[in-house]
Design an enzyme around this catalytic site. Structure first.
Site, mmCIF file in Angstrom:
data_model
loop_
_atom_site.group_PDB
_atom_site.id
_atom_site.type_symbol
_atom_site.label_atom_id
_atom_site.label_comp_id
_atom_site.label_asym_id
_atom_site.label_seq_id
_atom_site.Cartn_x
_atom_site.Cartn_y
_atom_site.Cartn_z
ATOM 1 N N SER A 667 46.132 37.401 29.636
ATOM 2 C CA SER A 667 45.529 36.668 28.530
ATOM 3 C C SER A 667 44.293 37.415 28.027
ATOM 4 C CB SER A 667 45.208 35.235 28.973
ATOM 5 O OG SER A 667 44.901 34.421 27.871
ATOM 6 N N ASP A 740 55.622 32.033 24.516
ATOM 7 C CA ASP A 740 54.211 31.747 24.798
ATOM 8 C C ASP A 740 53.744 30.539 23.990
ATOM 9 O OD1 ASP A 740 51.395 31.821 25.116
ATOM 10 O OD2 ASP A 740 51.465 33.967 25.509
ATOM 11 N N HIS A 774 52.970 30.855 28.514
ATOM 12 C CA HIS A 774 51.798 31.691 28.759
ATOM 13 C C HIS A 774 51.665 32.035 30.249
ATOM 14 C CE1 HIS A 774 48.144 33.604 27.509
ATOM 15 N NE2 HIS A 774 47.409 32.916 28.366
#
Length: 800
Positions: A667, A740, A774
């Protein structure tokens, strides 16, 4: 309504120009023995500390579980067949024992091949409720804890699309159910329908600062499907499954009983819906009902929120944080902005806390006005309540002692929220006569449980605070240096009994009762270490400084048997995540504990210590903006300085070959990795997972950046690896979940960045993981991710 994704990895090795058809792979045996493990149980304890429940779940999901029917609407991801979130993590077993017993008892009567979720104790602590998801829907089950037996009490007709599909009555003898409406509409499959017109959105010229969101509504068909999937009828059921209808069909976002159990607060999502914000910004109406289902009062109405002022300390207008006061039978509390929610306005007072007694015929009563933004409340008794405020720009947090009867308040704490060394801890709560958790006030004294971070290490504590004199006394400090202790609860402060968990680098966290006067400990759980292979690995927290004097730290792992006197030069892997601070002193504080249990996961590089790498895990990467400066004004310079300091620190110990250093992150850590490879020559390889690389695609703020692109275009452009792709020549592995769901990290970010790097001749490989969000969940994808990383590191760091 099934959405398929071809299991094809779009990948390039080095300068290859063609895609590869890669089947799922597993990492080498050294990594696989750690990654393919049996997950230990999670522990739940009843509020009265009478029962200890162990819940079990598979270590990973399967790819088939991810490849289920799914619709993405208004920020939700829903399985339209089973009517529960498609991201739900299911349990597959439950065991129970009385507090103090040594052996768990298997719950009998559980469903066959259970998919258990939404587990909660009844208010009286005698029952446990959970949902089980069948092939057709969600059903409710109850466990009699004394008998350790489970019973199904409803059909699989619950609606769990708006989270918890049931609510306990205060007496623990009945539950509210959110059920599928009897005359539910069918979903619209418009994939082949010709549109009847364009999609049109308008702006009335008001300035707003909305961030990017995933899974939004896109057309009228989505609106209709969202309404169909989220509407529920509310029923009452007794413990034998006898049901009666209570409330009609609506989109319920909240069902909450008053502490005395005589009123029900409901919040209902209403039209008009929006295509630019998720459902929590849709119009809502809050209504209080009595137990007969009669409407007592509409207590709040919130319009559609598509316009928000700039700044993290900005809020919407109107009542917010509406909730039942836990210290009174039936009183609502809420907050209203005095500055119209606009953090940029210069005012003396910004928020007001109010209370409103049922049946809400009179006017709300003001309890306190606050100079900063309301940050929460801990209700206690008629004379003692804690009110918290915060202000993001300065990272300031304050705690006030409020007498809700006299309305007199006193400031008792004023600190930087990021200053962990001065954290006073959290006030201890216990159940009151209503069965609600409130601040425990005993003879005018409260007790505070702190994590105990200091410059010399971590030493959790319990403080006694006299609420009359505001004098503080420390009643307990954990002093062990070979274990990490976490204080979970106070059992009996007079006797000195507390509940703690103990762990070490090689000992899995387990619960113990402890007497702070005698030091006697008694085991409550006994879970063994599932990662025996890491027991001989060297682990230490190292401390070092950046060139500008900022103190940094990280946890250094060295392979088992590594001779620190001979100092063989190892390849080094650094895993990190940048964090923003407003001053050097707080940025330099460390929360690393060498006695914290080592739990390897795909989210770190710890696995590779088994393959002869040195690993610096959770290396500190602070980004500081002191005074009026913002952290991101010098993001690149500080990022590189952090990386250089970390390498220098381990190199100074003599353990590594600094020409063979890799860096990685997930991330924002992926964003960090791409920038480090772009703007420095410190690293030989990088691994960036599920990142965002073009900040112009998040133009109204990202991470802790409040300014928009048009405020500081040079900051957004300089920080964007995509804008500097021509400078990136270091081998990099890009990995991203193909589905995601995180705001800002659209899969498109990796696809476009890879395309730029490929066309500019950078050595880069891209892997898109089918069905993953994610965070990665399926065993196939996680093991393949580890294989991809292993292959890449072996090639570019070990030169194989």
């Amino acid at each position: 309504m099934k959405f398929k994704f071809s299991i094809l990895f779009f990948a390039l090795f080095g300068f290859a120009q063609a895609q590869e058809n890669v089947t799922f792979q597993k990492p080498s045996q050294e990594i696989l023995q750690l990654a393919d493990f049996q997950r230990p149980p999670a522990i739940m304890m009843s509020q009265d500390k009478q029962w200890v429940v162990s819940t079990y779940r598979p270590t990973y999901k399967s790819l088939d579980e991810l490849n289920q029917s799914e619709v993405k609407l208004a920020g939700l991801r829903i399985n339209p067949v089973t009517n529960i979130s498609s991201t739900t993590v299911y349990l597959d077993n439950i065991k129970v024992k009385r507090f103090g017993e040594k052996v768990d008892r298997q719950i009998t009567g559980l469903p066959i091949n259970p998919k258990i979720a939404n587990v909660s104790f009844s208010p009286d602590g005698k029952k446990l409720a959970f949902t089980n998801t069948t092939t057709n829907g969600v059903e409710l089950w109850l466990v009699d804890l004394a008998a350790a037996a489970a019973t199904k009490i409803t059909k699989d007709d619950l609606n769990a699309n708006m989270e918890l599909p049931y609510t306990w009555f205060k007496d623990g003898q009945k539950l509210l159910l959110s059920k599928l409406p009897a005359n539910r509409n069918k979903l619209i499959d418009s994939s082949k329908d010709l549109p009847k017109g364009p999609i049109v959105s308008t702006s009335d010229g008001q300035v707003s600062q909305l961030r990017t969101y995933q899974d939004l509504l896109k057309n009228p068909q989505d609106e209709a499907n969202f309404e169909t999937l989220t509407q529920a009828e509310v029923f009452i059921t007794d413990l034998n499954g006898n049901q009666s209808k209570f409330l009609g069909s609506a989109i319920y976002s909240q069902l909450s009983f008053s502490p005395d159990g005589n009123y029900l607060l409901t919040s209902i999502i209403k039209r008009p819906f929006s295509y630019v914000v998720p459902l929590n910004s849709f119009p809502q109406e809050s209504v209080v009902y009595d137990l007969k289902g009669s409407r007592i009062k509409v207590v709040n109405e919130v319009p559609l929120i598509e316009i928000m002022p700039k700044g993290f300390s900005s809020v919407r207008k109107g009542k917010r944080s509406l909730h039942w006061r836990t210290d009174k039978p039936a009183s609502l509390a809420f907050v209203q902005a005095l500055d119209e929610g606009d953090a940029t306005k210069k005012v003396d007072l910004r928020d007001e806390l109010l209370s409103w007694d049922a049946p809400f015929t009179g006017e709300p009563e003001s309890l306190m006005k606050i100079a900063d933004r309301f940050g929460g409340v801990s209700w206690g008794d008629q004379n003692n309540t804690l009110v918290y405020s915060n202000w993001y720009d300065t990272r300031n947090v304050k705690t006030f002692l409020l007498n809700p009867t006299t309305k007199v308040s006193k400031l008792i704490a004023d600190r930087n929220s990021q200053d962990v060394y001065s954290d006073p801890g959290k006030v201890y709560t216990e159940r009151n006569a209503f069965g609600s958790n409130v601040m425990s006030v005993q003879n005018g004294k409260t007790y505070w449980i702190g994590e105990g971070f200091t410059k010399d290490g971590q030493f959790p504590f319990i403080d006694e605070l006299d609420m009359r004199t505001l004098t503080k006394k420390r009643v307990y400090t954990a002093t062990a240096r070979d274990k990490k202790e976490v204080i979970n609860s106070i059992l009996d402060i007079k006797k000195g009994d507390i509940l703690v968990s103990l762990q070490s680098a090689t000992e899995y966290p387990n619960y113990f009762t402890k007497n702070i006067k005698s030091g006697k400990q008694t085991a409550v759980t006994n879970v063994e270490n599932p990662f025996k292979g890491l027991e001989a690995v060297s682990k230490e927290v190292i401390h070092y400084k950046r060139k500008d004097g900022v103190s940094l730290s990280g946890t250094l792992y060295l392979p088992a048997g590594y001779d620190k006197t001979k100092k063989e030069k190892l390849p080094l892997l650094i895993w990190a995540y940048p964090r923003e601070f407003k001053d050097q002193s707080t940025a330099g504080q460390s929360t690393a504990n060498p006695n914290e249990y080592t739990f390897p996961s795909y989210g770190s590089f710890i696995y590779w210590v088994m393959k002869g790498y040195a690993v610096l895990d959770n290396a500190a990467f602070p980004i500081i903006g002191a005074g009026t400066a913002e952290p991101n004004d010098t993001f690149i310079e500080q990022l590189v300085a952090n990386g250089e300091a970390a390498i220098d620190a381990v190199d100074k110990l003599g353990y590594i070959d600094r020409t063979r250093v890799g860096v990685g992150g997930h991330s924002y850590g992926a964003f960090m990795t791409a920038n480090l490879l772009t703007h420095s020559k410190l690293f030989a390889v990088g691994i960036a997972r599920s990142g965002a690389y073009n900040r112009t695609l998040t133009p109204f703020g990202f991470q802790s950046e409040q300014r928009n692109y048009w405020d500081v275009p040079e900051v957004y452009n300089t920080m964007s690896p995509f804008m500097n792709a021509d400078k990136m020549k270091t081998p990099m592995l890009l990995i991203h979940g193909a589905a995601d769901n995180n705001p800002g990290t659209f899969t498109l970010q990796t696809e476009r960045y890879f395309q730029a790097l490929k066309n500019l001749g950078a050595p880069v490989r891209m892997v898109l993981l089918p069905f993953e969000s994610h965070g990665y969940a399926s065993k196939e994808n996680i093991l393949h991710t580890l294989w991809e990383q292993d292959q890449f590191l072996e090639k570019y760091l070990k030169k194989k």
